[in-house]
Design an enzyme around this catalytic site. Structure first.
Site, PDB file in Angstrom:
ATOM      1  N   HIS A 198       0.817  -1.220   0.000  1.00 20.80           N
ATOM      2  CA  HIS A 198       0.000   0.000   0.000  1.00 20.80           C
ATOM      3  C   HIS A 198       0.843   1.258   0.000  1.00 20.80           C
ATOM      4  O   HIS A 198       0.433   2.292  -0.506  1.00 20.80           O
ATOM      5  CB  HIS A 198      -1.010  -0.051   1.137  1.00 20.80           C
ATOM      6  CG  HIS A 198      -2.119  -0.985   0.804  1.00 20.80           C
ATOM      7  ND1 HIS A 198      -2.118  -2.289   1.184  1.00 20.80           N
ATOM      8  CD2 HIS A 198      -3.207  -0.793   0.032  1.00 20.80           C
ATOM      9  CE1 HIS A 198      -3.180  -2.883   0.686  1.00 20.80           C
ATOM     10  NE2 HIS A 198      -3.864  -2.000  -0.012  1.00 20.80           N
ATOM     11  N   GLU A 443     -10.767 -10.626  -5.201  1.00 21.15           N
ATOM     12  CA  GLU A 443      -9.351 -10.512  -4.845  1.00 21.15           C
ATOM     13  C   GLU A 443      -8.875 -11.657  -3.961  1.00 21.15           C
ATOM     14  O   GLU A 443      -7.739 -11.682  -3.523  1.00 21.15           O
ATOM     15  CB  GLU A 443      -9.058  -9.161  -4.202  1.00 21.15           C
ATOM     16  CG  GLU A 443      -9.956  -8.755  -3.064  1.00 21.15           C
ATOM     17  CD  GLU A 443      -9.649  -7.346  -2.539  1.00 21.15           C
ATOM     18  OE1 GLU A 443      -8.679  -6.713  -2.977  1.00 21.15           O
ATOM     19  OE2 GLU A 443     -10.400  -6.894  -1.660  1.00 21.15           O
ATOM     20  N   ASP A 467      -4.275  -8.053  -4.519  1.00 21.58           N
ATOM     21  CA  ASP A 467      -4.536  -9.090  -3.526  1.00 21.58           C
ATOM     22  C   ASP A 467      -4.755 -10.448  -4.171  1.00 21.58           C
ATOM     23  O   ASP A 467      -4.394 -11.472  -3.593  1.00 21.58           O
ATOM     24  CB  ASP A 467      -5.752  -8.713  -2.667  1.00 21.58           C
ATOM     25  CG  ASP A 467      -5.346  -7.751  -1.568  1.00 21.58           C
ATOM     26  OD1 ASP A 467      -4.299  -7.992  -0.935  1.00 21.58           O
ATOM     27  OD2 ASP A 467      -6.053  -6.747  -1.354  1.00 21.58           O
ATOM     28  N   CYS A 514      -9.201  -3.119 -10.947  1.00 25.78           N
ATOM     29  CA  CYS A 514      -8.734  -1.897 -10.270  1.00 25.78           C
ATOM     30  C   CYS A 514      -7.412  -2.133  -9.568  1.00 25.78           C
ATOM     31  O   CYS A 514      -6.912  -1.254  -8.877  1.00 25.78           O
ATOM     32  CB  CYS A 514      -9.788  -1.375  -9.301  1.00 25.78           C
ATOM     33  SG  CYS A 514     -10.147  -2.505  -7.958  1.00 25.78           S
TER      34      CYS A 514
HETATM   35  C1  PEP Z   1      -6.231  -4.870  -5.062  1.00 25.48           C
HETATM   36  O1  PEP Z   1      -6.114  -5.671  -4.137  1.00 25.48           O
HETATM   37  O2  PEP Z   1      -5.840  -5.085  -6.224  1.00 25.48           O
HETATM   38  C2  PEP Z   1      -6.869  -3.560  -4.819  1.00 25.48           C
HETATM   39  C3  PEP Z   1      -7.172  -2.766  -5.814  1.00 25.48           C
HETATM   40  O3  PEP Z   1      -7.091  -3.202  -3.532  1.00 25.48           O
HETATM   41  P1  PEP Z   1      -5.913  -2.742  -2.541  1.00 25.48           P
HETATM   42  O4  PEP Z   1      -4.672  -2.580  -3.383  1.00 25.48           O
HETATM   43  O5  PEP Z   1      -6.323  -1.457  -1.922  1.00 25.48           O
HETATM   44  O6  PEP Z   1      -5.834  -3.862  -1.579  1.00 25.48           O
HETATM   45 MG    MG Z   2      -7.145  -5.360  -2.299  1.00 27.73          MG
END
Ligand code: PEP
Ligand code: MG
Length: 592
Positions: A198, A443, A467, A514
């Protein structure tokens, strides 16, 4: 000093050249921000007041000492009181606030670091040990400061004096990263972290060069060293020669030119050469990021990571954002997007996104109480968020996205909570979109493998590849030791992606991506060839992906996609991907 080069994991784009600003691990627990000129004296007084309070605390401890307490304790308290009265502690940091505009905590830590370095040089063991006393006194002051930090507004101005600073740290938590939004650092280098940790995501959304997972950058790089951070290559050059700096400045100029050229595509719709329209959306962390999303020409927000509103709030009046506070943030994002859809993801805390620095689950945080699991356990946090999102839906097109779902009952319980929030708002005569679309993130492999369940209960899907890769390949996305195993074109990932897009298509519901794969231009043809029609990414990556789409003919991709999905052989997959990059393009609408 001789120049040397360090290799790490590239997490964003571009090149930056500047001086190293090292953050020692303990300093990561305090906030770092610049204060506006007019608040300097108030900040000085804040530090003075904290020092005075610690004096009082020490006196109270002294006078409360039981009669039979060991005499050394009194002696230590005396030493601490003396340290606290030393101008090095009670005056120098005030000067730092006045001259560098650092916030009180940062100023104190900077001074303690400088003193500690001097103590390290001392031959006498006893005196060298006094370093620990200084740090303990400083920690006491920091504790008091942290408890009162909310009384000061944070600067949002950019300070030119720090314009060429590159932060070098062991790791930076996403919450700390958010603090850096207010300060003009131009790059980040960390020992830890993976491509889609993150921290990496936030630095990408800040659009500044960064390299993570360097292993021992904090040991090898010294304060104020000149650095070149090449985040395309994942390389940091320490103490470069004037010649090398010149070469990189030239490359910087070329990159800037390319970026300016791509910016001209802002108003062009992302349509392939054979007329297939792709929706390009933005990932945002805070409502104000909507500005960058619009500037990049996004068709909407595909992922609003709402958890960033909940992070790093120590010292604020409310530890959690209230329903009204959240409502305002969501509504602002919706209004800023001027009618374009905004997909707000419900709280995804836990794992590498603790709400406060240092707060961690005990064992495997990534497999623990994260995202929807946390929300369903804490309805008093979840319900106000659902109400806030629903209330924002009265101001534009809002979609609600639930993270990390793996079980049917999690969907059912989430939908029941949404129904409850709707019923409450209706009873209170508050406006909201009755027909708000509710989707889930795919995910967790369990979700991708039970799609019939998801498509039946939900209005749309969004694949979180960050994820999905972490959980499918059993690789902690934040751990640089296993970063080399984090492979987005692993056959297992490709199969799960294809299954997801097929299931959504069959059920007639939209599916987006995403996660990080959506913004990787090397994968654009693969993803649209598989059938994805919505890609959500950090705004800075959007123009390049659009350019690729404008130069692609989807029809011609199919043989390659089939070959990739059938082969399972990594080498064959890579080879076919390379062929895919050269296929299907034509001179056309894109820029050349
Ligand atoms: C992901 O897991 O790809 C996602 C978009 O969510 P995050 O990166 O915030 O876990
Ligand atoms: Mg995620």
């Amino acid at each position: 000093m001789a120049s040397f080069t360090l290799q790490g994991i590239p997490i964003s784009r571009g090149i930056t050249i500047g001086r190293a600003h090292l953050l020692r691990p303990a300093a990561l627990d305090v906030q770092h921000y610049l204060i506006a000129q007019e608040q300097v004296e108030a900040e000085v007084q804040r530090l003075q007041a904290a020092i005075a309070q610690v004096h009082k605390e020490l006196q109270t401890i002294w006078s409360d000492l039981p009669a039979d307490a060991p005499t050394e304790i009194g002696a230590f308290l005396d030493v601490h009181a003396l340290i606290l009265s030393d101008p090095m502690i009670c005056e120098e940091p005030l000067d730092i606030i006045r001259t560098r505009h650092y916030n009180a905590e940062w100023a104190l830590v900077t001074q303690i670091d400088a003193l500690s370095a001097q103590f390290n040089e001392i031959e006498d063991d006893y005196l060298r040990e006094r370093k620990a006393d200084i740090q303990q006194v400083a920690d006491r002051v920091l504790k008091v400061l942290t408890g009162t930090a909310h009384s000061l507004p944070r600067s949002t101005g950019v300070d030119e004096r720090n314009a060429n600073m590159i932060v070098v740290a062991r790791d930076i938590s996403p919450a700390d990263m958010m603090q850096f939004r207010n300060v003009a650092f131009t790059g980040f280098v960390t020992d830890e972290g993976g491509q889609n940790s993150h921290t990496a995501i936030v630095s990408r959304s800040l659009g500044i060069p960064a390299v993570v997972g360097m292993g021992n950058a904090t040991r090898l790089i010294e304060q104020d060293d000149w650095l070149i951070v090449d985040s395309d290559a994942g390389v940091v050059i320490v103490a470069p020669s004037a010649l090398v700096i010149g070469q990189f400045r030239d490359r910087q100029a070329v990159l800037l030119k390319v970026r300016k050229k791509l910016a001209r595509l802002k108003k062009t719709q992302a349509v392939t050469l054979d007329g297939v329209e792709i929706s390009l959306l933005a990932n945002i962390e805070l409502p104000q990021d909507a500005v960058a999303a619009l500037a990049a020409g996004a068709n909407g927000v595909g992922l609003f990571r709402s958890e960033f509103l909940f992070m790093g709030r120590t010292g604020q009046e409310h530890q959690l954002p209230t329903e009204d506070e959240q409502f305002i943030a969501y509504r602002d994002a919706v209004l800023a997007m001027k009618g374009r859809p905004v997909t707000i993801r419900t709280l995804d805390v836990g794992a590498d996104k603790p709400m406060e620095a240092g707060e961690h689950n005990i064992l495997n945080p990534a497999l623990g109480l994260r995202a929807i699991r946390y929300c369903l356990k804490e309805p008093q946090i979840f319900l106000p968020q659902l109400r806030a999102i629903l209330r924002a839906s009265a101001f534009g097109t809002v979609h609600m996205l639930i993270p990390m779902i793996a079980h049917a009952f999690e969907i059912d319980q989430s939908l029941a909570m949404i129904a409850q929030a709707k019923a409450e708002l209706a009873a209170e005569n508050k406006n909201f979109d009755q027909k708000i679309l509710v989707g889930a993130m795919i995910e967790v492999p369990a979700a991708a493998l039970s799609l019939p369940l998801f498509v039946k209960k939900l209005d749309f899907l969004s694949v979180g590849t960050n994820d999905l890769i972490q959980y499918t390949l059993a690789i902690d996305r934040a751990d640089h030791e296993v970063a080399h195993l984090y492979n987005d074109t692993h056959p297992a990932i490709l199969q799960l992606l294809q299954m997801t897009v097929n299931a959504a298509e069959k059920a007639g519901i939209p599916v987006a991506i995403c996660g990080g794969m959506a913004g990787d231009v090397r994968l654009t043809r693969l993803l649209i060839g598989m059938g994805f029609r919505e890609l959500s990414m950090p705004p800075a990556l959007l123009p390049e992906v659009k350019q690729e789409i404008l130069n692609t003919r989807i029809d011609s991709l199919q043989p390659y996609i089939k070959k990739i999905l059938r082969s399972y052989e990594p080498a064959m997959i890579q080879e076919t991907l390379a062929q895919l990059a050269g296929a299907g393009s034509e001179s056309g609408a894109g820029l050349h």
